[in-house]
Design an enzyme around this catalytic site. Structure first.
Site, PDB file in Angstrom:
ATOM      1  N   ARG A  90       0.878  -1.191   0.000  1.00 29.95           N
ATOM      2  CA  ARG A  90       0.000   0.000   0.000  1.00 29.95           C
ATOM      3  C   ARG A  90       0.899   1.219   0.000  1.00 29.95           C
ATOM      4  NH1 ARG A  90      -5.217   1.586   3.591  1.00 29.95           N
ATOM      5  NH2 ARG A  90      -6.067   0.196   2.022  1.00 29.95           N
TER       6      ARG A  90
ATOM      7  N   HIS B  54      -7.618   0.711  -6.178  1.00 31.42           N
ATOM      8  CA  HIS B  54      -7.794  -0.119  -4.971  1.00 31.42           C
ATOM      9  C   HIS B  54      -8.467  -1.434  -5.412  1.00 31.42           C
ATOM     10  CE1 HIS B  54      -7.872  -1.289  -0.942  1.00 31.42           C
ATOM     11  NE2 HIS B  54      -8.681  -0.391  -0.402  1.00 31.42           N
TER      12      HIS B  54
ATOM     13  N   GLN C 117     -10.117  -3.972  -2.841  1.00 33.66           N
ATOM     14  CA  GLN C 117     -11.414  -3.534  -2.330  1.00 33.66           C
ATOM     15  C   GLN C 117     -12.517  -3.897  -3.320  1.00 33.66           C
ATOM     16  OE1 GLN C 117     -12.256  -1.870   0.739  1.00 33.66           O
ATOM     17  NE2 GLN C 117     -14.255  -2.555  -0.003  1.00 33.66           N
TER      18      GLN C 117
ATOM     19  N   ASP D 150     -17.465   7.157  -1.117  1.00 30.39           N
ATOM     20  CA  ASP D 150     -16.164   7.074  -0.444  1.00 30.39           C
ATOM     21  C   ASP D 150     -15.858   8.457   0.127  1.00 30.39           C
ATOM     22  OD1 ASP D 150     -13.630   6.250   0.390  1.00 30.39           O
ATOM     23  OD2 ASP D 150     -12.712   6.425  -1.595  1.00 30.39           O
TER      24      ASP D 150
ATOM     25  N   CYS E 131     -16.391   1.698   1.071  1.00 32.28           N
ATOM     26  CA  CYS E 131     -15.193   0.880   1.345  1.00 32.28           C
ATOM     27  C   CYS E 131     -14.716   1.020   2.785  1.00 32.28           C
ATOM     28  CB  CYS E 131     -14.089   1.239   0.366  1.00 32.28           C
ATOM     29  SG  CYS E 131     -13.632   2.986   0.431  1.00 32.28           S
TER      30      CYS E 131
ATOM     31  N   ARG F 238     -13.424  -8.597   2.461  1.00 33.11           N
ATOM     32  CA  ARG F 238     -12.009  -8.378   2.127  1.00 33.11           C
ATOM     33  C   ARG F 238     -11.219  -9.635   2.463  1.00 33.11           C
ATOM     34  NH1 ARG F 238      -9.894  -3.181   1.819  1.00 33.11           N
ATOM     35  NH2 ARG F 238      -8.053  -4.318   1.148  1.00 33.11           N
TER      36      ARG F 238
HETATM   37  N1  NVA Z   1     -10.124   6.770  -1.243  1.00 32.43           N
HETATM   38  C1  NVA Z   1      -9.697   6.334   0.067  1.00 32.43           C
HETATM   39  C2  NVA Z   1      -9.905   4.859   0.211  1.00 32.43           C
HETATM   40  C3  NVA Z   1      -9.523   4.303   1.554  1.00 32.43           C
HETATM   41  C4  NVA Z   1      -9.719   2.834   1.645  1.00 32.43           C
HETATM   42  C5  NVA Z   1      -8.233   6.692   0.276  1.00 32.43           C
HETATM   43  O1  NVA Z   1      -7.434   6.496  -0.642  1.00 32.43           O
HETATM   44  O2  NVA Z   1      -7.891   7.179   1.350  1.00 32.43           O
HETATM   45  N1   CP Z   2     -11.137  -0.074   2.778  1.00 33.15           N
HETATM   46  C1   CP Z   2      -9.839  -0.116   3.161  1.00 33.15           C
HETATM   47  O1   CP Z   2      -8.928  -0.378   2.367  1.00 33.15           O
HETATM   48  O2   CP Z   2      -9.650   0.131   4.480  1.00 33.15           O
HETATM   49  P1   CP Z   2      -8.249   0.369   5.210  1.00 33.15           P
HETATM   50  O3   CP Z   2      -7.730   1.692   4.748  1.00 33.15           O
HETATM   51  O4   CP Z   2      -8.589   0.344   6.675  1.00 33.15           O
HETATM   52  O5   CP Z   2      -7.305  -0.737   4.838  1.00 33.15           O
END
Ligand code: NVA
Ligand code: CP
Length: 321
Positions: free
Chosen positions: A118, A145, A148, A240, A280, A308
């Site tokens: 990540r 993502h 997800q 989101d 998500c 997940r």
């Molecule tokens: N769009 C959000 C998704 C988190 C799972 C982010 O990138 O922070």
């Molecule tokens: N939805 C998701 O990826 O959550 P986290 O940021 O907690 O991993």
């Protein structure tokens, strides 16, 4: 009674050793087979059984951004499959002090059987994968993502009984979630309506790719600027956060820009009567969604979060097995 896992179809055998950097790495049939395996692994776990398909295998999990679901579902998932997970923060790795990604990829390939990462840059994930001899899984970048959306597809299939022809409306920022949803919907033959304020639409390059996939699958990628219009006939309403990780400084200006894009109970009522609400997570109640919706009966956000685990266990089994 022991639940027997079904033999994977031939199309899925080829997933071993492959990367999952975007949903586009897999064909529609491969995604459907993964969802099928995820359903079987979920049924096994619910029956109190675990399949140790990754006994002795190790997943390295590199994190440059915060996480609850991704970290815990991958870590619990690899343990449940009989393997081990190692949490690797970029603050502690030598990457943080400038060691090249390519060198890191080659070194980690000697120790591990798979890497989940990540980070911010999709290019970095691609460089890691290009230099690693083991599967690399994208656990979120600024662009995509895919893990997800794999879990989301599983959730929609469970809720609606199908993917093909399902109408999803995504309201909010044209971010990593919007991008992966567009690619996923395009691949799977779903009809996705994206509703974002002016200036926050998804990138044209991703829209073009998603539309190309949709033209093959029979799905549709539609844009609508009015939320009231966008949710009409929706089977699923998805949103989101307005400010993603790394955009914290834009929070104030984004709250302003997105103020008419909140999924309120009033807006959600315009979707199909049996519409499902998805997010998500993490969510900001009172910003992108009203608590009446996310905590209401038609919300499946916690099923989605649980999925997940099951979807990623299927993914790891096939890529690392
Ligand atoms: N769009 C959000 C998704 C988190 C799972 C982010 O990138 O922070
Ligand atoms: N939805 C998701 O990826 O959550 P986290 O940021 O907690 O991993």
């Amino acid at each position: 009674m022991t639940i027997q896992l079904k033999e994977a179809p031939n199309s899925l055998k080829s997933l071993a050793g492959r990367d999952f950097l975007t949903l586009e790495n897999f064909k529609k049939e491969e995604i459907l087979s993964l969802l099928d395996l995820a359903e079987q692994l979920k049924a096994k776990r619910k029956a109190g059984e675990e399949e140790h398909t990754l006994k002795g295998k190790t997943l390295g999990m590199i994190f440059e951004k915060a996480s609850t679901r991704t970290r815990v579902s991958f870590e619990a998932g690899i343990y449940q499959l009989g393997g081990n997970g190692i949490f690797l923060s970029t603050k502690d790795l030598q990457i943080g002090r400038g060691e090249p990604i390519a060198d890191t990829a080659k070194v980690l390939s000697g120790y591990l059987d798979g890497i989940m990462i990540r980070t911010y840059s999709q290019e970095m994930v691609e460089e890691l994968a290009a230099n690693a001899s083991i599967p690399v899984i994208n656990g979120l970048t600024d662009l995509y993502h895919p893990c997800q959306v794999l879990a989301d597809l599983l959730t929609i299939k469970e809720q609606k009984g199908a993917l093909n022809g399902i109408n999803i409306t995504y309201i909010g920022d044209g971010n990593n979630m919007a991008n992966s949803l567009m690619i996923g919907a395009g691949l799977m033959g779903m009809n996705l309506t994206v509703c974002a304020p002016v200036g926050y639409a998804p990138s044209e390059a991703i829209v073009t790719k998603a539309k190309q996939h949709a033209s093959i699958s029979g799905g549709k990628i539609i844009f609508e600027t009015l939320p009231n219009e966008a949710v009409r006939n929706a089977d699923v309403v998805y949103t989101d956060v307005w400010a993603s990780m790394g955009q914290e400084e834009e929070q104030k200006q984004r709250i302003e820009a997105f103020q008419h894009y909140q999924v309120t109970a009033e807006l959600f009522a315009l979707a199909k009567p049996d519409a499902t609400f998805m997010h998500c997570l993490p969510a900001h109640r009172g910003e992108e969604v009203e608590s009446a919706v996310i905590d209401g009966e038609q919300s499946v956000v916690f099923e989605q979060a649980e999925n997940r685990l099951h979807a990623q266990k299927a993914l790891m089994t096939e890529l690392m097995g």
